[in-house]
Design a protein around this motif. Sequence first.
Motif, PDB file in Angstrom:
ATOM      1  N   UNK A 289       0.118  -2.511  -0.370  1.00 45.27           N
ATOM      2  CA  UNK A 289      -1.208  -3.129  -0.401  1.00 45.27           C
ATOM      3  C   UNK A 289      -1.619  -3.497  -1.820  1.00 45.27           C
ATOM      4  N   UNK A 290      -1.276  -2.659  -2.794  1.00 44.57           N
ATOM      5  CA  UNK A 290      -1.581  -3.000  -4.184  1.00 44.57           C
ATOM      6  C   UNK A 290      -0.822  -4.243  -4.610  1.00 44.57           C
ATOM      7  N   UNK A 291       0.438  -4.341  -4.182  1.00 44.04           N
ATOM      8  CA  UNK A 291       1.242  -5.510  -4.518  1.00 44.04           C
ATOM      9  C   UNK A 291       0.659  -6.765  -3.871  1.00 44.04           C
ATOM     10  N   UNK A 292       0.226  -6.660  -2.618  1.00 43.49           N
ATOM     11  CA  UNK A 292      -0.395  -7.799  -1.944  1.00 43.49           C
ATOM     12  C   UNK A 292      -1.646  -8.250  -2.691  1.00 43.49           C
ATOM     13  N   UNK A 293      -2.469  -7.296  -3.097  1.00 41.79           N
ATOM     14  CA  UNK A 293      -3.699  -7.638  -3.817  1.00 41.79           C
ATOM     15  C   UNK A 293      -3.379  -8.338  -5.129  1.00 41.79           C
ATOM     16  N   UNK A 294      -2.394  -7.813  -5.873  1.00 39.95           N
ATOM     17  CA  UNK A 294      -2.039  -8.435  -7.150  1.00 39.95           C
ATOM     18  C   UNK A 294      -1.556  -9.868  -6.948  1.00 39.95           C
ATOM     19  N   UNK A 295      -0.702 -10.040  -5.968  1.00 37.31           N
ATOM     20  CA  UNK A 295      -0.167 -11.380  -5.734  1.00 37.31           C
ATOM     21  C   UNK A 295      -1.259 -12.347  -5.291  1.00 37.31           C
TER      22      UNK A 295
END
Length: 596
Positions: A289-295
Amino acid sequence: MALIVLGPLLGSGYLLLRDAVSTPRSFLTDSALGLGDAAPRAVPQDALIAVGSAVVDGGLLVKAMLLAALWLAGWGTACLARDLLRVSLGPQLVAATVAIWNPYVAERLLQGHWSLLTGYAALPWIALLATRLRARSATAGRVGALGTWAGLAGCLAAAGLTPTGSLLAGLMALLLVGKRNLPATAALWIVSAAPWLTATALSGAGAEPSDPAGVAAFAARAEPWLGTLGSLAGLGGIWNSTAVPGSRTTFFALAATVLLLALVATGVRAVLGAGTDSESRWGAAARSEARVARRRLVWLAVVAIVLPALGATGWGLSAGEFLVTRVPGAGLLRDTQKFVALAVPAYALCAAAGCRVVGRWISTKVDGVSAESPRARTGGAAVLFLAIVFLTLPDLAWGVGGALRPVQYPAGWQRVADAVDAPGDVAVLPGGMFRKFRYSGSAPVLDPAPRMLKRDVLQTGELPVRGGVVSGEGERARKVENLLLQGGSANRLAELGVGWVLVEGGTPGPMGESKTTLAQLNPLFADRDVQLYRVPGEIAAHDAPAANRRLSGAAHLLWAALLASGFLTAAIHSVTRRSVPREAEPESHPDHDNAD
């Protein structure tokens, strides 16, 4: 940094620069509630200042809010970098500096858009809270903690101080909060936007088409050696060429933009990547989820830069003109450079990640240690990154090169404000909405009369931009102005609901044959700065219906309740949560991990 930027402004006096107007006291007029002839562009900002200035000096209130906005923008961005990247203090400071020390902030300060910067400050907090809600629903199958929802509600309300800030906040929240949380988030956004949505519906101003000339006038502008796309990528490009720091008017703009983009580029791969070892203690779902938010933040930054650049092209201008003439409320989108604010969180994250990457690279080359070693020189890299960011915009310091400085109103203004206490709206001379007073500096300023007087001040809404004029919505104000400039009768003024005429001296603008009309009025006060006249006879009522004022007032109260209760609940929840032992908290959720 906030103090360094705003230092001169914090002295005694009032903010009076281009669109920014603060006064000792404001009042809940129809215009302050968004019920005048013009579109409600300063709702609920004006109502908040009107209520607050009854307790605290209005100038002090505006300066305090502006200082808080810059501070919170930096703090929120640091927290966002901590949560989404798990970086240490040095990279967090880099993220905070990028959020405060950039051309977007400088240009909006010079344009006088202090209230837009409150929405700008809310963006990293909204991104942080929305990501936490998304992660919680993904990892625990729950809708999220009450404190997180309350904080999001408060941030949406704070951003909703202006309609544009509300749009920016809504886009950020809806993009990051996750499908499960979309309905509740949309409902919160609608409540946070209630004042200007209600005012638009009641006044009907938002249903009127905007002047298509405003699309080209407010399009993003190319800065020296950069072109429009390069200017926007450097977080600049505001439409007003006079509202830019001096360093952005020379070849230095190119060098500064290259430096800023170089810092951002060092961390793009890390932000878009699968994560680092510092995230190893997160659960798999939390990392995802953190990776999705960053992207999503990175792609949002790309869109926020590319679309305004396309909007300044020939076909983009044609598309904009089509929208503003056929879609109600589309005029809110004509200043496309405002939306570059959505790119700043991603820029800050990339700079913070790049700081960590460079620090680890230095450690491996100089010390021969592992890139993941605690001895990684992120502190030294942070000092380097901070110096570069400051170098890209040296004249942001001390009031953007001294342009932001407090203004003292002459005593005559207070005499006039005390005298206007009977029915009837106020007409102003010379014609136009902008002034150049002897005490306000060389830049044009928005007429302070609407925020100084107890009665509505009629304004046409016409804006002089780039050598042309963009028409406004104030039809009655236009009739009154034409009547004065043509030397019309006092009786006709009374029929149009005008009970007062204020002449502002020492400022350029058309006076026409107004002496003929003024000779028919009763003079009440005069000095070198202001002259006040009372229109004789019975004044026709043109106030907003009482029912509309009640509805608009209720919408403002709803917004204020969301703002206050949101932050209060979030604060109580935060204090309560700190009393819970760390061992009792779920380790897999990114809300509860410490920074490196």
